[in-house]
Motif scaffolding. Structure first.
Motif, mmCIF file in Angstrom:
data_model
loop_
_atom_site.group_PDB
_atom_site.id
_atom_site.type_symbol
_atom_site.label_atom_id
_atom_site.label_comp_id
_atom_site.label_asym_id
_atom_site.label_seq_id
_atom_site.Cartn_x
_atom_site.Cartn_y
_atom_site.Cartn_z
ATOM 1 N N ARG A 410 0.827 -1.203 0.000
ATOM 2 C CA ARG A 410 0.000 0.000 0.000
ATOM 3 C C ARG A 410 0.868 1.262 0.000
ATOM 4 N NH1 ARG A 410 -3.935 0.396 4.916
ATOM 5 N NH2 ARG A 410 -4.318 -1.737 4.175
ATOM 6 N N LYS A 413 2.377 1.731 -3.452
ATOM 7 C CA LYS A 413 1.373 2.237 -4.394
ATOM 8 C C LYS A 413 1.138 3.731 -4.199
ATOM 9 C CE LYS A 413 -1.333 -1.961 -5.269
ATOM 10 N NZ LYS A 413 -2.664 -2.593 -5.113
ATOM 11 N N GLU A 414 1.038 4.150 -2.934
ATOM 12 C CA GLU A 414 0.827 5.562 -2.654
ATOM 13 C C GLU A 414 2.025 6.397 -3.115
ATOM 14 O OE1 GLU A 414 0.074 5.728 1.490
ATOM 15 O OE2 GLU A 414 -1.994 4.963 1.337
ATOM 16 N N ILE A 416 4.078 5.642 -5.598
ATOM 17 C CA ILE A 416 4.044 5.676 -7.066
ATOM 18 C C ILE A 416 3.005 6.674 -7.560
ATOM 19 C CG2 ILE A 416 3.478 4.324 -9.121
ATOM 20 C CD1 ILE A 416 4.724 1.906 -7.692
ATOM 21 N N GLU A 417 1.820 6.658 -6.916
ATOM 22 C CA GLU A 417 0.779 7.601 -7.305
ATOM 23 C C GLU A 417 1.231 9.043 -7.088
ATOM 24 O OE1 GLU A 417 -2.591 6.444 -5.045
ATOM 25 O OE2 GLU A 417 -3.001 4.642 -6.238
ATOM 26 N N GLN A 418 1.919 9.299 -5.991
ATOM 27 C CA GLN A 418 2.419 10.653 -5.721
ATOM 28 C C GLN A 418 3.471 11.062 -6.743
ATOM 29 O OE1 GLN A 418 1.210 12.758 -3.540
ATOM 30 N NE2 GLN A 418 2.681 14.352 -4.130
ATOM 31 N N LYS A 419 4.313 10.121 -7.136
ATOM 32 C CA LYS A 419 5.342 10.407 -8.131
ATOM 33 C C LYS A 419 4.713 10.731 -9.483
ATOM 34 C CE LYS A 419 9.740 10.615 -9.130
ATOM 35 N NZ LYS A 419 10.633 11.576 -8.469
ATOM 36 N N LEU A 420 3.661 10.012 -9.847
ATOM 37 C CA LEU A 420 2.966 10.280 -11.104
ATOM 38 C C LEU A 420 2.354 11.679 -11.120
ATOM 39 C CD1 LEU A 420 1.229 6.833 -11.759
ATOM 40 C CD2 LEU A 420 3.132 7.835 -13.036
ATOM 41 N N ILE A 421 1.810 12.089 -9.974
ATOM 42 C CA ILE A 421 1.227 13.429 -9.878
ATOM 43 C C ILE A 421 2.314 14.486 -10.067
ATOM 44 C CG2 ILE A 421 0.138 15.061 -8.296
ATOM 45 C CD1 ILE A 421 -1.377 12.670 -7.088
ATOM 46 N N GLN A 424 3.290 14.655 -13.698
ATOM 47 C CA GLN A 424 2.256 15.316 -14.480
ATOM 48 C C GLN A 424 2.321 16.828 -14.309
ATOM 49 O OE1 GLN A 424 -1.683 14.039 -13.529
ATOM 50 N NE2 GLN A 424 -2.647 15.276 -15.110
#
Length: 472
Positions: A410, A413-414, A416-421, A424
């Protein structure tokens, strides 16, 4: 100091309830080795349980449930295995958490390890009265005793001289409709027989119809429920529970004593047609002794004292009918009662004429059977329970490792999601001039929305383009 005295009440050899003090009896049916107490206490040497402060963990678990509306199995398992450390002020909170856990998906299927931990802790803290209430309320707590813990609980109550509560444990096994385990079956036979012939057994209560002279209150509902009495889980009268338990236990003994128990049980349970049918079947066998005189007398007393219902009494409307009304419909009419008495008397006279009525004492016969048979099965149970406790310890360790692994996944995943933001946001900043018209168009369509083009700053979308133009 008060807490220590409260926890030591059991060890001192006295039980105090409702202002009455009972001395603990020394007689027991199982050996001390049956409980595997040494193996059970070794589980506390695990680092998982040693590092947990029960009081702090209880509060933390409560707060976590309030936020997430969920509890994991490993958390509740740890709590259950530390219950022996709770004091009187923490009992209600612990029971509340067990109730809330019952509504979580992780509570299914019910784990025997969890039930063992709760039952053993409540025995140590002398809270068996509260434990029996929770065991009876299956939908709210889900405490289904297995063979070992039911045997340990019954033996403990017998040692304390609390036969009535020991019989309640046997009722729980009856509701599960399984007396296949020899030690549990023998202990159930013992406590139910002792309770049957005890002086403090309550009389059977039958719902009485009462006239209400007040005004009726009508409530609007979408569906009128049809009351249904399943004659099993809906049984509330203790005598009916005792009677049905004795009937099922009697079926496990293919001899005169077993048939006598079934006959007495069906009498207390008020299943007179079934009892008479069975008695007719037994009379057609070649058994030298069919039933005991003691059981015939008790069945006669049950039949003679049973209440009857008026077959012509007015039937209530569906909306006013209750479960008690359905129970009353099972009572015999005066004509049916007279018919049963006549049939039973004929069968009794037939057995007496043929000399097939035994004078054996049922209580003494069961006591002798239990004391003779139980020692034969204890060694096997001790070996099985020792292995189970060791398996539960390993399962607890595996569950903790699995939960930690899920936490790591978890967190990754969090991250990775923060890195994607972040990527972007950087891409939007670098390609601003290429997409300037599109960004302005989106601003016109949604003027209240903010498009963040630079992370970490307080500038809005109007400040940044103006500053870029000045640089150009």
């Amino acid at each position: 100091m008060a807490t220590s005295m409260w926890k030591c009440a059991f060890r001192l050899g006295y039980i105090r309830r409702c202002g009455i003090t009972y001395s603990v009896l020394k007689r027991t049916l199982l050996t001390e080795a049956y409980k595997c107490q040494e193996t059970w206490e070794k589980r506390l040497e695990s680092p998982i349980l040693q590092q947990v402060n029960f009081s702090e963990f209880l509060v933390e678990l409560h707060d976590r449930f309030e936020k997430e509306n969920h509890m994991s199995l490993i958390d509740v398992d740890i709590m259950a295995n530390k219950l022996h450390e709770m004091d009187e002020s923490e009992v209600e909170m612990a029971e509340s958490l067990l109730n809330k856990f019952r509504k979580c998906q992780s509570a299914f299927p019910v784990r025997d390890s969890l039930v063992h931990a709760v039952v053993r802790a409540y025995i140590d803290l002398n809270l068996v009265d509260r434990l029996l209430v929770m065991m009876r309320d299956k939908p709210q707590y889900g405490l289904f005793p297995d063979y070992h813990v039911a045997s340990i609980l019954m033996d403990t109550l017998v040692k304390q001289g609390n036969i009535r509560d020991a019989a309640k444990v046997a009722y729980e096994m009856m509701l599960q409709e399984d007396f296949s385990h020899p030690v549990t079956r023998l202990l159930s036979l013992y406590v139910c027989t002792k309770h049957l012939f005890g002086e403090n057994r309550a009389a059977t209560s039958v719902p009485e119809l009462t006239e209400d002279n007040g005004e009726e209150e009508w409530v609007a509902i979408k569906i009128i429920p049809q009351p249904f009495y399943d004659d099993h889980f809906d049984i509330k009268e203790e005598n009916f529970l005792l009677g049905k338990t004795l009937y099922l236990l009697g079926q496990t003994l293919d001899n005169c004593i077993g048939r006598s128990l079934s006959l007495m049980g069906l009498g207390i349970y008020q299943k007179f047609p079934k009892a008479i049918s069975l008695l007719e079947k037994w009379c057609s066998t070649d058994s030298a002794s069919v039933v005991t005189e003691q059981s015939l007398k008790m069945f006669t007393d049950s039949l003679d004292t049973v209440s009857t219902r008026d077959p012509n009494e007015e039937v209530k409307d569906l909306g006013l009918r209750s479960l008690e009304d359905e129970i009353r419909l099972l009572l015999p009419t005066p004509e049916e009662k007279e018919k049963y008495q006549s049939q039973f008397q004929d069968l009794r006279e037939k057995l007496k004429t043929e000399g097939r009525i035994s004078s054996e004492n049922v209580e003494s016969a069961i006591e002798s059977l239990v004391k003779e048979e139980i020692p034969k099965h204890q060694s096997a149970d001790i070996e099985v329970l020792t292995e189970l406790i060791q398996k539960w310890n390993q399962d607890r360790s595996n569950m903790l490792d699995e939960q930690l692994y899920q936490y790591e996944i978890r967190e990754k995943k969090e991250a990775i999601e923060q890195k994607l933001i972040e990527l972007q946001e950087k891409e939007e900043l670098l390609t601003f001039f290429e997409n300037e018209n599109q960004i302005k168009l989106s601003q016109l369509k949604a003027p209240r929305e903010r498009v963040v083009l630079k992370k970490g700053g307080d500038e809005d979308e109007d400040d940044l383009p103006m500053r870029v133009k000045k640089r150009k």
